[in-house]
Motif scaffolding. Structure first.
Motif, PDB file in Angstrom:
ATOM      1  N   SER A 129       4.148  13.238  -8.003  1.00 17.75           N
ATOM      2  CA  SER A 129       4.958  12.774  -6.887  1.00 17.75           C
ATOM      3  C   SER A 129       6.403  12.547  -7.308  1.00 17.75           C
ATOM      4  N   LYS A 130       7.278  12.552  -6.320  1.00 17.91           N
ATOM      5  CA  LYS A 130       8.661  12.206  -6.541  1.00 17.91           C
ATOM      6  C   LYS A 130       8.884  10.770  -6.107  1.00 17.91           C
ATOM      7  N   CYS A 131       9.844  10.092  -6.726  1.00 13.30           N
ATOM      8  CA  CYS A 131      10.133   8.739  -6.279  1.00 13.30           C
ATOM      9  C   CYS A 131      10.949   8.802  -4.993  1.00 13.30           C
ATOM     10  N   GLY A 132      10.801   7.758  -4.175  1.00 14.41           N
ATOM     11  CA  GLY A 132      11.478   7.727  -2.897  1.00 14.41           C
ATOM     12  C   GLY A 132      12.854   7.103  -2.980  1.00 14.41           C
ATOM     13  N   ALA A 133      13.605   7.270  -1.906  1.00 12.66           N
ATOM     14  CA  ALA A 133      14.926   6.648  -1.793  1.00 12.66           C
ATOM     15  C   ALA A 133      14.741   5.292  -1.126  1.00 12.66           C
ATOM     16  N   GLY A 134      14.616   4.246  -1.912  1.00 11.58           N
ATOM     17  CA  GLY A 134      14.372   2.916  -1.376  1.00 11.58           C
ATOM     18  C   GLY A 134      15.580   2.359  -0.647  1.00 11.58           C
ATOM     19  N   ALA A 135      15.308   1.573   0.385  1.00  3.94           N
ATOM     20  CA  ALA A 135      16.389   0.973   1.169  1.00  3.94           C
ATOM     21  C   ALA A 135      17.148  -0.048   0.337  1.00  3.94           C
ATOM     22  N   VAL A 136      18.451  -0.156   0.558  1.00  5.97           N
ATOM     23  CA  VAL A 136      19.309  -1.049  -0.211  1.00  5.97           C
ATOM     24  C   VAL A 136      20.226  -1.836   0.733  1.00  5.97           C
ATOM     25  N   GLY A 137      21.092  -2.654   0.119  1.00  2.00           N
ATOM     26  CA  GLY A 137      22.105  -3.372   0.887  1.00  2.00           C
ATOM     27  C   GLY A 137      21.521  -4.311   1.913  1.00  2.00           C
ATOM     28  N   ILE A 138      21.983  -4.226   3.156  1.00  2.00           N
ATOM     29  CA  ILE A 138      21.522  -5.130   4.203  1.00  2.00           C
ATOM     30  C   ILE A 138      20.064  -4.888   4.551  1.00  2.00           C
TER      31      ILE A 138
ATOM     32  N   ALA B 298      17.434  11.686  -4.192  1.00  2.00           N
ATOM     33  CA  ALA B 298      18.091  12.967  -4.465  1.00  2.00           C
ATOM     34  C   ALA B 298      18.120  13.297  -5.952  1.00  2.00           C
ATOM     35  N   ASP B 299      18.421  12.311  -6.781  1.00  2.00           N
ATOM     36  CA  ASP B 299      18.503  12.534  -8.220  1.00  2.00           C
ATOM     37  C   ASP B 299      17.269  11.901  -8.867  1.00  2.00           C
ATOM     38  N   GLN B 300      16.248  12.720  -9.151  1.00  2.00           N
ATOM     39  CA  GLN B 300      14.999  12.199  -9.720  1.00  2.00           C
ATOM     40  C   GLN B 300      15.188  11.657 -11.137  1.00  2.00           C
ATOM     41  N   ALA B 301      16.307  11.960 -11.751  1.00  2.00           N
ATOM     42  CA  ALA B 301      16.593  11.395 -13.069  1.00  2.00           C
ATOM     43  C   ALA B 301      16.920   9.904 -12.975  1.00  2.00           C
ATOM     44  N   LYS B 302      17.163   9.432 -11.744  1.00  2.00           N
ATOM     45  CA  LYS B 302      17.519   8.028 -11.548  1.00  2.00           C
ATOM     46  C   LYS B 302      16.357   7.205 -11.001  1.00  2.00           C
ATOM     47  N   CYS B 303      15.152   7.761 -11.025  1.00  2.00           N
ATOM     48  CA  CYS B 303      13.983   7.003 -10.573  1.00  2.00           C
ATOM     49  C   CYS B 303      13.808   5.756 -11.437  1.00  2.00           C
ATOM     50  N   ALA B 304      13.358   4.690 -10.819  1.00  2.00           N
ATOM     51  CA  ALA B 304      13.110   3.456 -11.565  1.00  2.00           C
ATOM     52  C   ALA B 304      11.984   3.685 -12.570  1.00  2.00           C
ATOM     53  N   PRO B 305      11.956   2.929 -13.671  1.00  2.00           N
ATOM     54  CA  PRO B 305      10.886   3.085 -14.672  1.00  2.00           C
ATOM     55  C   PRO B 305       9.507   2.968 -14.025  1.00  2.00           C
ATOM     56  N   GLY B 306       8.613   3.834 -14.448  1.00  2.00           N
ATOM     57  CA  GLY B 306       7.245   3.781 -13.925  1.00  2.00           C
ATOM     58  C   GLY B 306       7.040   4.519 -12.627  1.00  2.00           C
ATOM     59  N   THR B 307       8.088   5.166 -12.099  1.00  2.00           N
ATOM     60  CA  THR B 307       7.949   5.912 -10.848  1.00  2.00           C
ATOM     61  C   THR B 307       8.378   7.345 -11.036  1.00  2.00           C
ATOM     62  N   GLY B 308       7.959   8.180 -10.084  1.00  2.00           N
ATOM     63  CA  GLY B 308       8.390   9.560 -10.097  1.00  2.00           C
ATOM     64  C   GLY B 308       8.023  10.293 -11.377  1.00  2.00           C
TER      65      GLY B 308
ATOM     66  N   LEU C  46       0.826  -1.201   0.000  1.00  2.00           N
ATOM     67  CA  LEU C  46       0.000   0.000   0.000  1.00  2.00           C
ATOM     68  C   LEU C  46       0.864   1.257   0.000  1.00  2.00           C
ATOM     69  N   HIS C  47       2.114   1.109   0.412  1.00  2.00           N
ATOM     70  CA  HIS C  47       3.108   2.174   0.294  1.00  2.00           C
ATOM     71  C   HIS C  47       4.438   1.532  -0.071  1.00  2.00           C
ATOM     72  N   GLY C  48       5.288   2.298  -0.744  1.00  2.00           N
ATOM     73  CA  GLY C  48       6.605   1.810  -1.124  1.00  2.00           C
ATOM     74  C   GLY C  48       7.409   2.915  -1.772  1.00  2.00           C
ATOM     75  N   ALA C  49       8.635   2.602  -2.135  1.00  2.00           N
ATOM     76  CA  ALA C  49       9.561   3.636  -2.614  1.00  2.00           C
ATOM     77  C   ALA C  49       9.256   4.106  -4.029  1.00  2.00           C
ATOM     78  N   TRP C  50       8.136   3.637  -4.623  1.00  2.00           N
ATOM     79  CA  TRP C  50       7.744   4.204  -5.909  1.00  2.00           C
ATOM     80  C   TRP C  50       7.349   5.676  -5.754  1.00  2.00           C
ATOM     81  N   ASN C  51       7.069   6.119  -4.501  1.00  3.65           N
ATOM     82  CA  ASN C  51       6.941   7.558  -4.261  1.00  3.65           C
ATOM     83  C   ASN C  51       7.588   7.896  -2.930  1.00  3.65           C
ATOM     84  N   ASN C  52       7.538   9.162  -2.538  1.00  2.00           N
ATOM     85  CA  ASN C  52       8.284   9.619  -1.370  1.00  2.00           C
ATOM     86  C   ASN C  52       7.469   9.604  -0.076  1.00  2.00           C
ATOM     87  N   TYR C  53       6.216   9.130  -0.136  1.00  7.13           N
ATOM     88  CA  TYR C  53       5.378   9.108   1.063  1.00  7.13           C
ATOM     89  C   TYR C  53       5.671   7.855   1.873  1.00  7.13           C
ATOM     90  N   VAL C  54       6.198   8.033   3.073  1.00  8.03           N
ATOM     91  CA  VAL C  54       6.558   6.894   3.914  1.00  8.03           C
ATOM     92  C   VAL C  54       5.335   6.466   4.714  1.00  8.03           C
TER      93      VAL C  54
END
Length: 882
Positions: A524-533, A507-517, A423-431
């Protein structure tokens, strides 16, 4: 479903936060309002229902928009057409996790600005007939002679002429017979890709808690290049039918079966757990619009989008589905089509090339697919003497559902599995929460879109709202609540309570994944999704690059909470040194959101563990729902005291089982009031929905077709229920005098909707509904509801149920002639000289024609005005002939 090594999003819902058009209705002023008493000619333009119309010829009292063949041509929306205040910001929440080595169902249903173009490429071979084959009405006769009719679930479509063996699966109350002491279902999705061959932890059929579940859905099969159900059995070494696990205790093959792999294992364990049913799930996020070839590449051939273009393709698919479940021992088919919605840019961005241009016909074609599957599965059930099930993974997103009409497809389904997560995810910036149970009036995505102000305080990004949407058309026991055994997450979160309801912007909206932002055309802007661990079950895009989404199994998040770096992290390419800071556990008492917050890295991960799962199990029990669906079983946990870490297990399934084995029988009736035991064959259909974001307000035609031999009289009262997912302010636009009888809920839905139905009544207008005739009116409401249902027709002193509701235990009768307002079709007239109606003919006042087994008299000059299409057309209602 969800698919992938991580993406878990079975149905992913991505929420758009506003249902009102944001731009298309702002540019054109409304002409003078249409009046039913005025005369118009081909030079006139009027407005009606926030839409301008131009007259094609002389007309009077013919409602604009009521008939596609009538005298008016739409000139497009005018004015604002939205409630005050209007939502001002349309979030573009679209997940874009794309799998590389495994299917990844990830949400991408992103709302965008109001569409300005209407697709024109309607397939020429698309089926056009809406199924109307209800059982033939008699006089005081049972609906069917099928001895198993007593076990058919309330509201389930009955294939005509087939004695379906319902009693092999359902009891005489229409409830499913469940194993393992369960009163309500516990359905787990078992995925094909956790084989362990890549060094990551495996999850095989022997790891499934068979003694705690009622159903197992195998994910996924796909549609191959020949429009058939496939698991790639022709490919050597495929996990489904040609893989073994030597030396793994419990994973030994059943040598009696002619195939190995997961399907061998499922059949083996069913022999010792005979009450547990298995279904093959077809589609998923990555394989709705294509499939994976033997080399791992994705073949983008359109999948469900192109399969449903023709009845021939649908028949091929349905026949292969029957063949597949017979061959591999499944109990039914689960369809995970993401998504048959008319919204633009909904679903996997890789599929937009197919979905967007076909959106005008997707849901209609989906209806044909499901009717065909239901029919062929019923026939196979009768032939085999055992019942085969048909289910779907359905979106819980209000935005997606608004583009799926009134979900009339549910009548063909044994039950719906709500994808009430993502229902929410990093496809936008609303946490926000991955899978909130309730709304609290504070969801930032909804607030930004003005939803709370526009819709009487009702928020729709929660499981409770979605349940009540489907409850409008189904018994509670035919709706299952989906829960995520995984997380979604953001990093760099600012504000909120321990991050919840904060904001995270890439930070760089040009790097949003396809279909987001910005790439999706929204605000809406795409969110900074968690990565790594913080993204253990990471998805990858087609180039192998990690897609940031914060997707982790619950057992990994519990290790993070404990401060433990599991011994499995390296196998996922996650170095131990990435662990920084500490993770605090949080649970909200209102929404039942559960999340983990790392204040050092400003990372928030949200999913369902013990607290949320217990709250949802209690909710399902209290509501009398059908049960709980789990995406996916491999995310459940146990604790390994030797290693001091959490690992795959069944703790959460055990918790669900403990609650749903003590809950009592689920709700088995559609209506909450006693329904009439006499039924008449008056068919009901909703038609004429606007597309996607233009479907506001929701303003379809309500068609009644009288399949009896007796006229339904003018003044007859038709009462029906509508889901409380809407605000309870339904309007009627053609003079049928709508009255709201009652509402089970009013006001905001903070903490949950308090009841199931709004109840309305309308009056059959002058002229009634003659035998064989179809009449219609137009309704309007705001938030999506599923099919209006529980119809009761009062004629004189008698009240009847309708066969259109597929009720249980009714006697089919002819309606009484009644008096209430007349005999139903006006005074009898001499019909000598009536000729068959011709669309090219020109008719003047008094002309008589026959059409669809009824006779009509012209009220004024007309051409190409179909008789019976509207009580306000040039023909009005059918007449009685002497």
């Amino acid at each position: 479903m969800t698919g992938v090594a991580l993406v878990a999003t079975i149905g992913i819902t991505t929420q758009m936060a506003t249902m009102a058009p944001s731009s298309a209705a702002e540019t054109t002023a409304c002409a003078t309002a249409w009046s039913p008493t005025s005369v118009y000619t081909g030079t006139d333009v009027v407005s009606h229902g926030n839409e301008n119309y131009a007259a094609k010829w002389w007309t009077m009292n013919n409602e604009p928009g009521a008939d596609a063949w009538g005298p008016w041509t739409s000139q497009g929306p005018c004015g604002t057409g939205v409630p005050t205040p209007e939502p001002t910001d349309t979030p573009t929440d679209t997940p874009t996790d794309t799998p590389t080595d495994t299917p990844t169902d990830t949400p991408t249903d992103t709302p965008t600005d109001t569409p300005t173009d209407t697709p024109t490429d309607t397939p020429t071979d698309t089926p056009t007939d809406t199924p109307t084959d209800t059982p033939t009405a008699g006089t005081g006769t049972p609906w069917t002679s099928n001895p198993d009719e007593k076990c058919r679930p309330d509201g389930l479509y009955q294939t005509p002429g087939i004695d379906v063996p319902y009693c092999s699966v359902y009891d005489e109350a229409g409830r499913e017979k469940l194993p393992n002491g369960l009163d309500q279902r516990v359905i787990g999705y078992f995925t094909s890709w956790r084989t362990g061959l890549d060094g990551t932890p495996r999850y095989l059929a022997n790891d499934i808690p068979w003694n705690k579940l009622s159903h197992i859905n195998y994910a996924f099969a796909h549609i191959d290049g020949n429009n058939k159900v496939s698991v790639g059995a022709e490919n050597a070494g495929n996990a489904a039918t040609d893989m073994t696990w030597p030396g793994v205790a419990g994973a030994e093959m059943d040598p009696a079966l002619p195939f190995t792999g997961h399907l061998n294992q499922l059949e083996k364990f069913k022999k010792t757990n005979p009450g547990v049913k298995t279904l093959v799930s077809v589609g998923g996020w990555a394989e709705t619009g294509g499939y994976f070839a033997a080399d791992g590449s994705r073949v983008a051939d359109g999948g469900f989008y192109t399969l449903t273009e023709s009845q021939a393709k649908i028949d091929t698919f349905a026949d292969s589905a029957v063949e597949f479940i017979r061959k591999y021992g499944f109990n039914g088919v689960d369809i995970d089509y993401e998504y048959a919605t008319s919204n633009t840019k909904a679903g996997n961005p890789d599929d937009f090339q197919f979905s967007d241009k076909k959106r005008a016909v997707l849901f209609e074609n989906y209806m044909h697919l499901m009717e065909t599957l239901r029919t062929k599965l019923d026939k196979a059930s009768a032939e085999d003497g055992k019942y085969y099930m048909l289910t779907v993974a359905a979106p819980a997103s209000g935005w997606l559902l608004r583009g799926m009409e009134a979900h009339q497809v549910v009548k063909y389904l044994d039950y719906v599995n709500m994808m009430s997560y993502d229902l929410h995810g990093a496809w936008n910036n609303y946490v926000g929460g991955n899978a909130a149970l309730f709304d609290d009036g504070k969801d930032p995505e909804l607030a930004a879109g003005g939803v709370y102000n526009a819709y009487k305080g009702i928020g729709y990004l929660n499981s409770d709202w979605a349940y009540h949407y489907f409850r409008g058309a189904l018994p509670a026991g035919r709706v299952n609540l989906g829960v995520p055994f995984y997380t979604r997450g953001w990093t760099g979160v600012q504000g909120g309570t321990n991050g919840m309801y904060g904001s995270s912007v890439l930070a760089d909206q040009a790097k949003c994944a396809p279909g987001t932002g910005p790439s999706n055309g929204g605000n809406s802007k795409c969110g900074a999704g968690a990565v790594g661990i913080d993204n253990l079950w990471h998805d990858s895009d087609p180039t192998g690059t990690e897609v940031p989404s914060g997707v982790n199994p619950i057992w990994h998040v519990l290790n993070l909470q404990k401060g433990v770096v599991g011994d499995y992290t390296a196998s996922y390419g996650t170095p131990a040194e990435q662990f920084t800071g500490s993770y605090s556990h949080n649970f909200d008492a209102v929404t039942k959101n559960e999340w983990w917050w790392n204040d050092t890295t400003k990372t928030l991960l949200t999913g369902d563990s013990d607290a949320a799962i217990q709250a949802k199990a209690d909710y399902v029990a209290d509501q009398g729902m059908g049960g709980i669906m789990i995406w996916e079983l491999a995310g459940d946990y146990s604790y390994n005291s030797t290693k001091g870490q959490y690992e795959m297990g069944s703790t959460l399934v055990n918790k669900i089982h403990d609650t749903l084995s003590k809950s009592g029988p689920y709700g088995a009736t559609k209506a909450n009031v006693p329904m009439p035991t006499k039924a008449i064959d008056l068919d009901v259909q909703l038609k004429g929905f606007a597309l996607g974001d233009n479907n506001y307000p929701i303003n379809p035609e309500l068609h009644f077709t009288n399949n009896t031999k007796t006229a339904i009289p003018a003044g007859a009262t038709i009462t029906f229920d509508s889901a409380t997912s809407d605000t309870g302010e339904m309007k009627e636009q053609s003079g049928w005098s709508i009255t709201k009888i009652s509402s089970d809920h009013t006001g905001s839905n903070v903490g949950g909707l308090k009841g199931d139905f709004h109840t309305y009544s309308i009056k059959v207008p002058a002229g009634g509904i003659a035998p064989g005739a179809t009449v219609n009116t137009k309704l309007a409401w705001t938030l999506p509801t599923s099919m209006i249902s529980n119809f009761r027709v009062a004629i004189g002193s008698e009240t009847y149920a309708l066969l259109a509701d597929y009720p249980r235990g009714v006697t089919v009768v002819e309606p009484s002639a009644g008096t209430g307002g007349g005999n139903g079709a006006g005074p009898s007239e001499t019909c000598t000289g009536a000729t068959a109606w011709d669309a090219t003919g020109v008719y003047t006042a008094g002309a008589l024609v026959t059409y669809n087994n009824a006779t009509y008299k012209a009220k004024w000059w007309n051409q190409n005005d179909k008789p019976g299409s509207s009580a306000t057309s040039a023909w009005g209602d059918a007449i009685l002939c002497k």
